[in-house]
Design an enzyme around this catalytic site. Sequence first.
Site, PDB file in Angstrom:
ATOM      1  N   LYS A 171      25.642  42.150  83.478  1.00  0.00           N
ATOM      2  CA  LYS A 171      26.008  41.889  82.075  1.00  0.00           C
ATOM      3  C   LYS A 171      27.177  40.927  82.023  1.00  0.00           C
ATOM      4  CE  LYS A 171      24.682  46.372  80.186  1.00  0.00           C
ATOM      5  NZ  LYS A 171      25.111  47.724  79.844  1.00  0.00           N
ATOM      6  N   GLN A 189      29.082  52.157  79.274  1.00  0.00           N
ATOM      7  CA  GLN A 189      27.908  52.332  80.130  1.00  0.00           C
ATOM      8  C   GLN A 189      27.572  53.822  80.278  1.00  0.00           C
ATOM      9  OE1 GLN A 189      26.015  49.801  81.379  1.00  0.00           O
ATOM     10  NE2 GLN A 189      24.617  51.390  82.095  1.00  0.00           N
ATOM     11  N   ASP A 196      25.286  48.116  71.416  1.00  0.00           N
ATOM     12  CA  ASP A 196      24.150  48.888  71.942  1.00  0.00           C
ATOM     13  C   ASP A 196      23.322  49.488  70.796  1.00  0.00           C
ATOM     14  OD1 ASP A 196      23.915  48.716  74.697  1.00  0.00           O
ATOM     15  OD2 ASP A 196      25.400  50.296  75.092  1.00  0.00           O
TER      16      ASP A 196
END
Length: 295
Positions: free
Chosen positions: A55, A99, A122
Amino acid sequence: MTDAVLIDGKAFAAQLREAIGRRAATLKAEHGLVPGLAAVLVGEDPASQVYVRNKEKQTVEAGMASVGRRLPADVSEADLMTVVAELNADPAVHGILVQLPLPDHIAEKPVIEMIDVAKDVDGFHPLNVGALSSGEEGLVPCTPRGCMMLLHDVLGDLTGMNAVVVGRSNIVGKPIAQLLLAANCTVTIAHSRTKDLPGLCRSADILIAAVGRPQMIKGDWIKPGAAVIDVGINRIEAEGGKTRLVGDVDFEEAVQVAGSITPVPGGVGPMTIACLLENTLIACCRQNGVEVPEG
Ligand code: NDP
């Protein structure tokens, strides 16, 4: 029946990232803005480390700023919350992702709810979940968005199609079902208690597999000509003591029946980070009250 069209998510994602890079350059030139994405990684889980590194690399390649926060596995929930609060307050950070999974001693829900909804790239914050289900503007989860881009690319308009989504998780199954519904599909969500799953799958013009069980969906579960999107990523043992990645669909069988299909790897997987970058670009524009540059 000839073999299915292969849906090349790797190539699609590469083009998408290039376009995002051009749009980020326009944003910088016209408004002096550089989208910033912060990734918070707790602990040393090897898969999460690889994913976060990818990422960060792709964020920088797209001309955006990457902010990494690494915290030890035994960090307290309170300290993690403090980091999220700092990122919420930082005007150079437009997107925040924590995460998952988090270590067992930290509850995910309060951490996700702590993220500023405008920076929740997200799309897991309850307000973004609500926006998606009520058709309002929000940030849409990345993997489901990537699946929809691939489907529109191969099928065009999805109106009236029967879509079956196997899996009902909050991060994949449910948001994909919402997006398919918004695209005028007739949607059925299947799960571990569904009766006659093979028969249900055979009714699908669009079959989404998001289960996490290697090669569970067989060729004779698939309607001839259907579009098959395999979200699953499963590591299985291969010859010579090695391992390899497979999806939730038995690819060798399915490719002979489906009209189009995503491979694993190289299908849905690469789309997730590309969509994360696009969400960060969109979030940056909204936070600064400027138009999102066209690709
Ligand atoms: P979850 O484990 O959260 O959900 C799995 C779902 O599958 C559940 O709804 C479960 O049903 C259902 N299920 C399990 N067994 C069966 C069965 N035998 N028949 C029918 N349904 C079943 O997984 P995720 O949604 O998080 O992930 C799914 C897959 O997608 C995984 O392989 C994951 O690695 C992959 N993934 C890939 C991403 C990418 O970037 N490409 C991103 C995210 C995930 P029930 O609710 O009844 O238990």
